[in-house]
Scaffold this active site. Structure first.
Site, PDB file in Angstrom:
ATOM      1  N   CYS A 158      15.623  18.281  -5.279  1.00 55.05           N
ATOM      2  CA  CYS A 158      14.148  18.496  -6.472  1.00 55.05           C
ATOM      3  C   CYS A 158      13.670  20.538  -6.213  1.00 55.05           C
ATOM      4  CB  CYS A 158      13.132  17.467  -6.026  1.00 55.05           C
ATOM      5  SG  CYS A 158      11.705  18.133  -6.815  1.00 55.05           S
TER       6      CYS A 158
ATOM      7  N   CYS B  44       7.937  17.639   1.617  1.00 57.32           N
ATOM      8  CA  CYS B  44       9.389  16.677   1.534  1.00 57.32           C
ATOM      9  C   CYS B  44      11.099  18.197   1.832  1.00 57.32           C
ATOM     10  CB  CYS B  44       8.914  17.247   0.078  1.00 57.32           C
ATOM     11  SG  CYS B  44      10.251  16.011  -0.631  1.00 57.32           S
TER      12      CYS B  44
ATOM     13  N   GLU C  99      19.795   9.365  -3.313  1.00 62.70           N
ATOM     14  CA  GLU C  99      19.245   8.728  -1.959  1.00 62.70           C
ATOM     15  C   GLU C  99      18.161   7.090  -2.790  1.00 62.70           C
ATOM     16  OE1 GLU C  99      16.952   9.858   0.806  1.00 62.70           O
ATOM     17  OE2 GLU C  99      18.284  11.384   1.950  1.00 62.70           O
TER      18      GLU C  99
ATOM     19  N   CYS D   6      11.853  11.484   2.043  1.00 63.71           N
ATOM     20  CA  CYS D   6      12.885  11.425   0.901  1.00 63.71           C
ATOM     21  C   CYS D   6      13.981  12.476   1.613  1.00 63.71           C
ATOM     22  CB  CYS D   6      12.536  11.274  -0.284  1.00 63.71           C
ATOM     23  SG  CYS D   6      11.311  11.973  -0.700  1.00 63.71           S
TER      24      CYS D   6
ATOM     25  N   CYS E 252      13.235   1.983  -4.246  1.00 57.30           N
ATOM     26  CA  CYS E 252      13.050   3.272  -4.859  1.00 57.30           C
ATOM     27  C   CYS E 252      14.344   4.111  -5.507  1.00 57.30           C
ATOM     28  CB  CYS E 252      11.698   3.861  -3.716  1.00 57.30           C
ATOM     29  SG  CYS E 252      11.694   6.352  -3.991  1.00 57.30           S
TER      30      CYS E 252
ATOM     31  N   GLY F  57      13.534  14.179  -6.512  1.00 61.19           N
ATOM     32  CA  GLY F  57      12.974  15.097  -8.257  1.00 61.19           C
ATOM     33  C   GLY F  57      11.589  14.952  -8.910  1.00 61.19           C
ATOM     34  N   GLU F  58      11.607  15.050  -9.311  1.00 58.98           N
ATOM     35  CA  GLU F  58       9.815  15.054  -9.947  1.00 58.98           C
ATOM     36  C   GLU F  58      10.587  14.006 -11.740  1.00 58.98           C
ATOM     37  OE1 GLU F  58       6.806  15.484 -10.331  1.00 58.98           O
ATOM     38  OE2 GLU F  58       7.035  14.529 -12.173  1.00 58.98           O
TER      39      GLU F  58
ATOM     40  N   SER G 259       0.901  11.963  -7.033  1.00 56.65           N
ATOM     41  CA  SER G 259       1.135  12.808  -5.538  1.00 56.65           C
ATOM     42  C   SER G 259       0.132  14.519  -5.420  1.00 56.65           C
ATOM     43  CB  SER G 259       2.247  13.855  -5.540  1.00 56.65           C
ATOM     44  OG  SER G 259       2.910  12.733  -4.991  1.00 56.65           O
TER      45      SER G 259
ATOM     46  N   HIS H 144      -2.393  14.841  -2.661  1.00 57.46           N
ATOM     47  CA  HIS H 144      -2.318  15.402  -1.057  1.00 57.46           C
ATOM     48  C   HIS H 144      -3.129  16.170  -0.834  1.00 57.46           C
ATOM     49  CE1 HIS H 144       1.342  13.297  -1.226  1.00 57.46           C
ATOM     50  NE2 HIS H 144       1.662  13.550  -2.141  1.00 57.46           N
TER      51      HIS H 144
ATOM     52  N   ASN I  74       5.641  11.068   7.523  1.00 61.08           N
ATOM     53  CA  ASN I  74       6.745  11.001   8.434  1.00 61.08           C
ATOM     54  C   ASN I  74       7.620  12.569   8.754  1.00 61.08           C
ATOM     55  OD1 ASN I  74       7.723   8.751   8.857  1.00 61.08           O
ATOM     56  ND2 ASN I  74       9.163   8.391   6.312  1.00 61.08           N
TER      57      ASN I  74
ATOM     58  N   CYS J 109       7.310  21.422  -2.611  1.00 64.98           N
ATOM     59  CA  CYS J 109       6.430  20.788  -1.700  1.00 64.98           C
ATOM     60  C   CYS J 109       6.929  21.172  -0.728  1.00 64.98           C
ATOM     61  CB  CYS J 109       6.750  19.198  -2.678  1.00 64.98           C
ATOM     62  SG  CYS J 109       5.844  19.019  -3.903  1.00 64.98           S
TER      63      CYS J 109
HETATM   64  S1  SF4 Z   1       7.471  15.560  -3.173  1.00 67.94           S
HETATM   65 FE1  SF4 Z   1       8.805  14.478  -4.508  1.00 67.94          FE
HETATM   66  S2  SF4 Z   1       7.800  16.536  -6.638  1.00 67.94           S
HETATM   67 FE2  SF4 Z   1       7.955  17.154  -4.111  1.00 67.94          FE
HETATM   68  S3  SF4 Z   1       9.978  18.223  -3.500  1.00 67.94           S
HETATM   69 FE3  SF4 Z   1       9.528  16.401  -2.792  1.00 67.94          FE
HETATM   70  S4  SF4 Z   1      10.371  14.868  -4.994  1.00 67.94           S
HETATM   71 FE4  SF4 Z   1       9.986  17.022  -5.505  1.00 67.94          FE
END
Ligand code: SF4
Length: 346
Positions: free
Chosen positions: A111, A118, A91, A336, A104, A162-163, A217, A219, A293, A115
Site C-alpha cells: 500500500c 500500518c 495476505e 495487516c 479479510c 491496500g486502499e 479509518s 484514527h 497491535n 499510515c
Molecule cells: S492502514 Fe490501510 S490505507 Fe493505511 S497504509 Fe495500511 S493498508 Fe494502506
C-alpha cells in the site's frame, strides 16, 4: 494463454464463444471454477472430452498458491500468505467468528498510503490486484472450509493491504462478482469496505446501489494529528471525509463505522476523546476502538487496559455508539502486512 479464473459470466461466455459453448455450459464452468475448487479442465466432468481438451489448449485456471499459513493458538484465526503467478504475495485472513466465517481480503499488494501505524505500507505498493485475484482469496478459503467441515465463507471485510478505493474499478467488479449465485453468492449486507478516506470515491460508491457497509479509518479526531498518522489526510481533510461518510449513510441508510486505533500517548487522551465526541454528534455511525497491535518497526504501543476502558466509557457516556474490537490472532501477528513483510525481507 488466457487466465479464465476471475471472469464474470458474461466475459466467460464471450471468451468461450469461439468454442460454441452454450450459455448454460458457461455457467457450469463458472460453478466448477468458483464453487467446486476445480483447477484443471479435465475435472469438469459434465463437459465433453473434446471440449475439455480444447479449453485446456486455450486457457489456464490460475489461482494463487498458499505459500504460508499461520494458525492462532485458539484455532480461531488463520492467516494465509498467497502468491500469484508473477510472484506477487499478499495476505488474507480467516476469522472463525461466533456468527460465521469471516475473511479479510487485500485489494493491492502492499500500500502506498503511508499510515504510520500500518505494516502494509512499509515496502510501498507493488501493484493493484485484479478482480479475479481478489476473488481468488475468497475462493481459496471457501474451498478449504468446505473440505475441512462443510462450512463456507459467510462475511467479508475489505480491510487487508491496500486502499480499495484507489483500485476502484477492479474492486467494484469484484463486489458484483462475489455476490453472483454462481460464485459465493455473498449478500452485500455481509460485506464491509474500509477506506482511509478517498473522498471523491466515497461519493461515487454511495451512488452504486450496493448496500455494503462502509468503514472509515479515522484514527485521530483532528486535522493535525490525523495528518501525522495518515498522510492522505493532507489531500482529503478530516472534515471532508466525515461529510462524505455522512452522505454515504444518508444515501444507503447504512450505519458507517469509524475505526479508531488506540495508540498509547498519541490519540488516547481526554482532549482527543472530547474532539471525537464532537465529531460524531448527530451521525448514523459507530466508533470501533482497536487497541493497536504493536508495530515493532514504528515503536507504537498499546495503551493499558484501564486507559482503553476509560476511552470507551467516555464515548459511551457521551452517547456515541462504541465497541472495542475483540482481539483475534495477536499471537500470529494478524495486523495487516506483517507476514508479507517477513516474506519480502527473506
Ligand atoms: S492502514 Fe490501510 S490505507 Fe493505511 S497504509 Fe495500511 S493498508 Fe494502506
Amino acid at each position: 494463454m488466457i487466465n479464465i479464473f476471475g471472469m464474470p459470466l458474461a466475459e466467460l461466455q464471450a471468451a468461450l464463444k469461439p468454442y460454441n459453448v452454450p450459455g448454460f455450459r458457461a455457467k457450469q464452468i463458472a460453478q466448477w471454477l468458483y464453487q467446486k475448487g476445480v483447477v484443471d479442465f479435465g475435472a469438469m466432468t459434465n463437459l465433453s472430452k473434446d471440449l475439455r481438451a480444447q479449453l485446456a489448449q486455450a486457457f489456464v485456471i490460475a489461482r494463487p498458491q498458499v505459500k504460508a499459513r499461520l494458525d492462532s493458538q485458539d484455532g480461531k484465526t488463520t492467516k494465509f500468505l498467497l502468491e500469484y503467478a508473477d510472484g506477487t504475495a499478499i495476505e488474507t485472513v480467516l476469522m472463525r467468528q461466533p456468527y460465521g466465517n469471516s475473511i479479510c481480503v487485500s485489494t493491492q499488494a502492499g500500500c502506498n498510503m503511508g499510515c504510520a501505524f500500518c505494516a502494509s505500507t512499509l515496502h510501498g505498493m507493488a501493484r493493484d490486484l485484479t478482480c479475479g485475484e481478489i476473488l481468488a482469496q475468497a475462493v481459496v478459503i471457501n474451498d478449504m472450509l468446505r473440505e475441512e467441515n462443510g462450512s463456507k465463507v459467510d462475511t467479508m471485510v475489505i480491510m487487508g493491504s491496500g486502499e480499495p478505493l484507489m483500485n476502484y474499478a477492479e474492486v467494484l467488479k469484484f463486489l458484483r462478482l462475489i455476490h453472483e449465485p454462481y460464485t459465493l453468492g455473498m449478500g452485500y449486507r455481509n460485506i464491509t469496505l474500509s477506506t482511509s478516506g478517498i473522498v471523491p470515491r466515497m461519493y461515487q460508491l454511495a451512488e452504486e446501489g450496493l448496500p455494503i457497509s462502509l468503514s472509515v479509518s479515522l484514527h485521530a479526531p483532528n486535522q493535525e494529528l490525523r495528518s501525522e498518522l495518515m498522510p492522505i489526510n493532507r489531500k482529503y481533510p478530516i472534515q471532508d471525509v466525515v461529510a462524505a461518510a455522512r452522505n454515504y449513510a444518508d444515501k444507503t441508510k447504512r450505519r458507517v463505522t469509524y475505526e479508531y486505533i488506540l495508540i498509547d500517548g498519541v490519540n488516547d487522551g481526554e482532549e482527543q476523546a472530547k474532539e471525537l465526541v464532537a465529531l460524531m454528534r448527530g451521525q448514523l455511525a459507530s466508533v470501533n476502538l482497536i487497541p493497536i497491535n504493536p508495530v515493532v518497526e514504528r515503536n507504537l504501543l498499546r495503551p493499558s487496559k484501564a486507559r482503553i476502558d476509560w476511552f470507551e466509557g467516555y464515548l459511551a457516556s457521551h452517547h456515541v455508539n462504541v465497541t472495542v474490537r475483540r482481539e483475534m490472532g495477536t499471537d500470529i501477528q494478524a495486523a495487516c502486512g506483517q507476514l508479507r513483510n517477513k516474506h519480502l525481507e527473506k
